[in-house]
Design a protein around this motif. Structure first.
Motif, PDB file in Angstrom:
ATOM      1  N   THR A   1      -1.548   8.550  15.521  1.00  0.00           N
ATOM      2  CA  THR A   1      -1.980   7.401  15.361  1.00  0.00           C
ATOM      3  C   THR A   1      -1.927   7.209  13.799  1.00  0.00           C
ATOM      4  OG1 THR A   1      -3.403   5.586  15.815  1.00  0.00           O
ATOM      5  CG2 THR A   1      -4.320   7.634  15.432  1.00  0.00           C
ATOM      6  N   CYS A   2      -1.139   6.516  13.339  1.00  0.00           N
ATOM      7  CA  CYS A   2      -1.252   5.955  11.604  1.00  0.00           C
ATOM      8  C   CYS A   2      -2.367   5.301  11.349  1.00  0.00           C
ATOM      9  CB  CYS A   2       0.184   5.651  11.121  1.00  0.00           C
ATOM     10  SG  CYS A   2       0.632   4.268  11.896  1.00  0.00           S
ATOM     11  N   MET A   3      -3.055   5.579  10.233  1.00  0.00           N
ATOM     12  CA  MET A   3      -4.355   4.766  10.080  1.00  0.00           C
ATOM     13  C   MET A   3      -4.449   4.758   8.469  1.00  0.00           C
ATOM     14  SD  MET A   3      -7.120   3.214  11.335  1.00  0.00           S
ATOM     15  CE  MET A   3      -6.920   3.751  13.011  1.00  0.00           C
ATOM     16  N   THR A   4      -4.978   3.483   7.901  1.00  0.00           N
ATOM     17  CA  THR A   4      -5.250   3.203   6.655  1.00  0.00           C
ATOM     18  C   THR A   4      -6.796   3.680   6.448  1.00  0.00           C
ATOM     19  OG1 THR A   4      -5.963   1.077   7.143  1.00  0.00           O
ATOM     20  CG2 THR A   4      -3.579   1.233   6.383  1.00  0.00           C
ATOM     21  N   ILE A   5      -6.977   3.908   5.175  1.00  0.00           N
ATOM     22  CA  ILE A   5      -8.388   4.432   4.572  1.00  0.00           C
ATOM     23  C   ILE A   5      -9.064   2.902   4.582  1.00  0.00           C
ATOM     24  CG2 ILE A   5      -9.776   5.423   2.749  1.00  0.00           C
ATOM     25  CD1 ILE A   5      -7.713   7.762   2.529  1.00  0.00           C
ATOM     26  N   ASN A   6      -8.427   2.130   4.078  1.00  0.00           N
ATOM     27  CA  ASN A   6      -9.191   0.733   3.779  1.00  0.00           C
ATOM     28  C   ASN A   6      -8.501  -0.083   4.624  1.00  0.00           C
ATOM     29  OD1 ASN A   6      -6.685   0.420   2.217  1.00  0.00           O
ATOM     30  ND2 ASN A   6      -7.818   0.012   0.258  1.00  0.00           N
ATOM     31  N   ASP A   7      -7.795  -1.403   4.398  1.00  0.00           N
ATOM     32  CA  ASP A   7      -6.954  -2.252   5.151  1.00  0.00           C
ATOM     33  C   ASP A   7      -5.748  -2.493   4.970  1.00  0.00           C
ATOM     34  OD1 ASP A   7      -9.264  -3.025   6.798  1.00  0.00           O
ATOM     35  OD2 ASP A   7     -10.183  -4.251   5.294  1.00  0.00           O
ATOM     36  N   SER A   8      -5.337  -1.617   3.968  1.00  0.00           N
ATOM     37  CA  SER A   8      -4.087  -1.573   3.310  1.00  0.00           C
ATOM     38  C   SER A   8      -3.090  -0.527   3.542  1.00  0.00           C
ATOM     39  CB  SER A   8      -3.820  -2.143   1.777  1.00  0.00           C
ATOM     40  OG  SER A   8      -4.777  -3.508   1.900  1.00  0.00           O
ATOM     41  N   TRP A   9      -1.852  -0.540   3.425  1.00  0.00           N
ATOM     42  CA  TRP A   9      -1.078   0.593   3.309  1.00  0.00           C
ATOM     43  C   TRP A   9      -0.844   0.956   2.082  1.00  0.00           C
ATOM     44  CZ3 TRP A   9      -0.787   3.448   7.834  1.00  0.00           C
ATOM     45  CH2 TRP A   9      -0.750   2.737   9.074  1.00  0.00           C
ATOM     46  N   GLY A  10      -0.223   0.325   1.216  1.00  0.00           N
ATOM     47  CA  GLY A  10      -0.204   0.521  -0.300  1.00  0.00           C
ATOM     48  C   GLY A  10      -1.374  -0.042  -1.163  1.00  0.00           C
ATOM     49  N   TYR A  11      -1.277   0.332  -2.276  1.00  0.00           N
ATOM     50  CA  TYR A  11      -2.660   0.069  -3.166  1.00  0.00           C
ATOM     51  C   TYR A  11      -2.641  -1.492  -3.427  1.00  0.00           C
ATOM     52  CZ  TYR A  11      -5.494  -0.649  -7.325  1.00  0.00           C
ATOM     53  OH  TYR A  11      -6.207  -1.224  -8.167  1.00  0.00           O
ATOM     54  N   GLN A  12      -3.784  -1.917  -3.120  1.00  0.00           N
ATOM     55  CA  GLN A  12      -4.069  -3.542  -3.292  1.00  0.00           C
ATOM     56  C   GLN A  12      -5.544  -3.615  -4.138  1.00  0.00           C
ATOM     57  OE1 GLN A  12      -3.364  -6.706  -0.688  1.00  0.00           O
ATOM     58  NE2 GLN A  12      -2.031  -5.382   0.692  1.00  0.00           N
ATOM     59  N   LYS A  13      -5.300  -4.220  -5.094  1.00  0.00           N
ATOM     60  CA  LYS A  13      -6.486  -4.259  -6.112  1.00  0.00           C
ATOM     61  C   LYS A  13      -7.814  -4.878  -5.294  1.00  0.00           C
ATOM     62  CE  LYS A  13      -3.517  -5.110 -10.020  1.00  0.00           C
ATOM     63  NZ  LYS A  13      -3.119  -6.315 -11.025  1.00  0.00           N
ATOM     64  N   ARG A  14      -7.564  -5.797  -4.667  1.00  0.00           N
ATOM     65  CA  ARG A  14      -8.576  -6.638  -3.930  1.00  0.00           C
ATOM     66  C   ARG A  14      -9.293  -5.993  -2.781  1.00  0.00           C
ATOM     67  NH1 ARG A  14      -5.193 -10.165  -6.256  1.00  0.00           N
ATOM     68  NH2 ARG A  14      -3.880 -10.254  -4.153  1.00  0.00           N
ATOM     69  N   ASP A  15      -8.569  -4.920  -2.161  1.00  0.00           N
ATOM     70  CA  ASP A  15      -8.821  -4.383  -1.206  1.00  0.00           C
ATOM     71  C   ASP A  15     -10.065  -3.218  -1.198  1.00  0.00           C
ATOM     72  OD1 ASP A  15      -9.229  -3.415   1.531  1.00  0.00           O
ATOM     73  OD2 ASP A  15      -7.269  -2.807   1.840  1.00  0.00           O
ATOM     74  N   THR A  16     -11.200  -3.576  -0.968  1.00  0.00           N
ATOM     75  CA  THR A  16     -12.261  -2.721  -1.450  1.00  0.00           C
ATOM     76  C   THR A  16     -12.957  -2.298  -0.053  1.00  0.00           C
ATOM     77  OG1 THR A  16     -13.820  -4.425  -2.058  1.00  0.00           O
ATOM     78  CG2 THR A  16     -12.760  -3.245  -3.777  1.00  0.00           C
ATOM     79  N   ASP A  17     -12.384  -2.596   0.936  1.00  0.00           N
ATOM     80  CA  ASP A  17     -13.065  -2.373   2.350  1.00  0.00           C
ATOM     81  C   ASP A  17     -12.646  -0.875   2.863  1.00  0.00           C
ATOM     82  OD1 ASP A  17     -14.532  -2.939   4.802  1.00  0.00           O
ATOM     83  OD2 ASP A  17     -12.664  -3.893   5.800  1.00  0.00           O
ATOM     84  N   PHE A  18     -13.275  -0.126   2.265  1.00  0.00           N
ATOM     85  CA  PHE A  18     -12.922   1.644   2.525  1.00  0.00           C
ATOM     86  C   PHE A  18     -13.713   1.707   3.545  1.00  0.00           C
ATOM     87  CE2 PHE A  18     -11.516   1.234  -1.797  1.00  0.00           C
ATOM     88  CZ  PHE A  18     -10.376   1.740  -1.606  1.00  0.00           C
ATOM     89  N   LYS A  19     -13.181   2.403   4.686  1.00  0.00           N
ATOM     90  CA  LYS A  19     -13.864   3.224   5.777  1.00  0.00           C
ATOM     91  C   LYS A  19     -14.809   4.273   5.388  1.00  0.00           C
ATOM     92  CE  LYS A  19      -9.918   2.230   8.965  1.00  0.00           C
ATOM     93  NZ  LYS A  19      -9.097   1.390   7.824  1.00  0.00           N
ATOM     94  N   SER A  20     -15.855   4.566   5.983  1.00  0.00           N
ATOM     95  CA  SER A  20     -16.831   5.530   5.462  1.00  0.00           C
ATOM     96  C   SER A  20     -16.137   6.841   5.849  1.00  0.00           C
ATOM     97  CB  SER A  20     -18.177   5.455   6.118  1.00  0.00           C
ATOM     98  OG  SER A  20     -17.995   5.820   7.593  1.00  0.00           O
ATOM     99  N   ASN A  21     -16.420   7.782   5.015  1.00  0.00           N
ATOM    100  CA  ASN A  21     -15.787   9.408   5.433  1.00  0.00           C
ATOM    101  C   ASN A  21     -16.186   9.620   6.611  1.00  0.00           C
ATOM    102  OD1 ASN A  21     -14.955   9.403   2.650  1.00  0.00           O
ATOM    103  ND2 ASN A  21     -16.605  10.256   1.810  1.00  0.00           N
ATOM    104  N   ILE A  22     -17.410   9.563   7.257  1.00  0.00           N
ATOM    105  CA  ILE A  22     -17.586   9.916   8.624  1.00  0.00           C
ATOM    106  C   ILE A  22     -17.065   9.324   9.634  1.00  0.00           C
ATOM    107  CG2 ILE A  22     -19.410   8.385   8.850  1.00  0.00           C
ATOM    108  CD1 ILE A  22     -19.075  11.880  10.135  1.00  0.00           C
ATOM    109  N   THR A  23     -16.588   7.913   9.323  1.00  0.00           N
ATOM    110  CA  THR A  23     -15.779   7.171  10.258  1.00  0.00           C
ATOM    111  C   THR A  23     -14.397   7.866  10.343  1.00  0.00           C
ATOM    112  OG1 THR A  23     -16.967   5.131   9.840  1.00  0.00           O
ATOM    113  CG2 THR A  23     -14.696   4.819  10.827  1.00  0.00           C
ATOM    114  N   LEU A  24     -13.774   8.026   9.159  1.00  0.00           N
ATOM    115  CA  LEU A  24     -12.284   8.631   9.071  1.00  0.00           C
ATOM    116  C   LEU A  24     -12.506  10.108   9.784  1.00  0.00           C
ATOM    117  CD1 LEU A  24     -11.323   8.187   5.265  1.00  0.00           C
ATOM    118  CD2 LEU A  24     -10.432   6.851   7.549  1.00  0.00           C
TER     119      LEU A  24
END
Length: 455
Positions: free
Chosen positions: A270-293
């Motif tokens: 399964t492919c998964m993003t760390i935040n909500d975006s595949w490529g870098y996006q300035k406005r995407d700060t919704d990072f998953k927590s490390n323990i979630t990953l």
């Protein structure tokens, strides 16, 4: 190696006239041979995906704003002027990926916007000819992967190319630039382009894996997918292909979500993003927590699959600190628990223990992953094979347990209660190794009604 690459690219030029309809002899592969070819993938567990391209300026997503008409083609492609790769350090990239505990990496060689990250001779749109970087940025990464070792190399390649004049589709709302049935020669011209770029990649880099994308727009026959696969395997017979080539791939690729039940496919990621975006996006700060990953990784392992975790470097080649921290965090846990990561296979069904599970290859060690602090003990039900020892992985501690209600006349095995003192609990996910007296056998029934009393 650069000399070799230059020669290989020159050789690929001779293939630009290869017809995508050219018939090629397909080799027969037994299930045992395929299993051998897929062995490294089945043991990899973690891969790192890299989305990097002109979209990495960070204002819009990768390619899709063109299709969804959120931005004009002209404005989107103007981002080429900001793709500088000025601070790009492939040695640091590869070192970070290796530190994460990943066993393979997949990098975008070309997304749906058609911008090639290598010095392609099959087209005019690349980081060398069209972007501020003015250079090949794929080759240094590949060379560094090979130099440092320990990683398998995957190349992402989009079959579609929305900006090209000879590609028929352009946007969600249409209309098509042309219908391939009405202009087969034009479509053939695009297919030849695809075949030529794929031959360049294959002959130049000899990757271990191809991660195709965009196959949904046309059928296997229209893409000439079997011929494309045959061409790749003619000189790269061991290469693995993902599923996004209209039924001609080797493994399944569910996206942005760990399956609830184990997939029927023998091999999957399964492919998964760390935040909500595949490529870098300035406005995407919704990072998953490390323990979630980390829990996502363990969940995939328990279901017999891999996690392909994505990072999105900026246009200058720097990786956001949140993503650097996430990979280092995962790497620390993986290093401590290595025994319970790479050599494992899918665990037991839900209901036997409150936690994730995997098995070793011989089936006589059951690994239990606890993403919580137990209240006194961990309950394990339905083990017909008795436990002989319990260890805390990554430490030198063994644990005590009790077996209740293991009645000789009943087919229902007893229940184990394993004492887990607080001082052995890992700060992230504690792993117990249940060493068994033989290969695991499970009871999967609903209990037994007593018909007589043997006491």
């Amino acid at each position: 190696m650069k000399t070799t690459i230059t020669i290989a690219i020159a050789a690929a030029l001779m293939a630009t006239s290869v017809s995508c309809g050219t018939a090629r002899k397909e080799s027969f592969e037994t299930p045992e041979q395929k299993a051998g070819r897929m062995e490294w993938f089945s043991q990899a567990k973690l891969g790192i995906f890299i989305h990097w391209g002109i979209y990495s300026r960070g204002d819009w997503g990768e390619s899709w704003p063109i299709y969804n008409k959120r931005v004009s083609m002209e404005d989107y492609m103007a981002q080429k002027a900001d793709f500088t790769a000025a601070n790009y350090n492939p040695e640091e990239w590869v070192s970070l990926i290796r530190e994460s505990g990943a066993k393979y990496t997949v990098i975008t060689s070309k997304h749906h916007d058609g911008v090639a990250l290598w010095d392609t001779r099959a087209g005019d749109v690349s980081t060398v000819k069209s972007c501020a970087a003015g250079r090949d940025v794929l080759t240094p990464f590949v060379e560094e992967v090979r130099r440092q070792g320990g990683l398998k190399l995957g190349l992402y390649y989009s079959l579609i190319d929305w900006p090209r004049e000879d590609y028929p589709n352009i946007s969600r709302e249409g209309p098509q630039k042309y219908d391939i049935k009405d202009d087969p020669d034009k479509w053939q011209h695009f297919c030849d382009f695809n075949f030529a770029q794929m031959k360049e990649l294959n002959d130049t880099y000899h990757p271990d894996l191809y991660w195709f994308d965009g196959d949904w727009e046309f059928s296997s026959e229209e893409w000439r997918a079997p011929e494309l696969v045959a061409m790749l395997r003619e000189t790269n017979p061991g290469v693995i292909l993902n599923s996004r080539i209209q039924g001609n791939g080797d493994y399944a690729t569910p996206e942005l979500g760990v399956p609830v039940v184990r997939p029927q496919d023998q091999w999957w990621e399964t492919c998964m993003t760390i935040n909500d975006s595949w490529g870098y996006q300035k406005r995407d700060t919704d990072f998953k927590s490390n323990i979630t990953l980390l829990r996502m990784l363990v969940n995939c392992m328990s279901l017999g699959g891999n996690l392909l975790l994505d990072i999105g470097p900026r246009a200058d080649g720097t990786i956001p600190q949140e993503e650097v921290d996430a990979l280092k965090y995962i790497g620390r846990w993986v290093k401590k628990h290595e025994e319970a990561v790479y050599p494992t296979r899918a665990g037991i069904p839900d209901g036997h223990v409150q936690g994730y599970t995997t098995l070793n290859q011989t089936g006589d060690v059951l690994y239990v992953y606890l993403p919580y602090t137990p209240n006194e003990s961990v309950e394990v039900k339905g083990l017909k094979t008795h436990i002989k020892n319990v260890r805390v992985v990554g430490t030198d501690r063994t644990l005590d347990w009790k077996l209740y209600n293991d009645i000789s006349w009943s087919e229902v095995p007893g229940v184990y209660y394993i004492n887990v003192p607080e001082d052995v609990v890992d700060e992230d996910i504690t792993v117990l190794a249940l060493e068994l007296e033989g290969p695991l056998e499970l009871y999967r029934g609903s209990g037994q009604v007593m018909s007589f009393n043997n006491y």
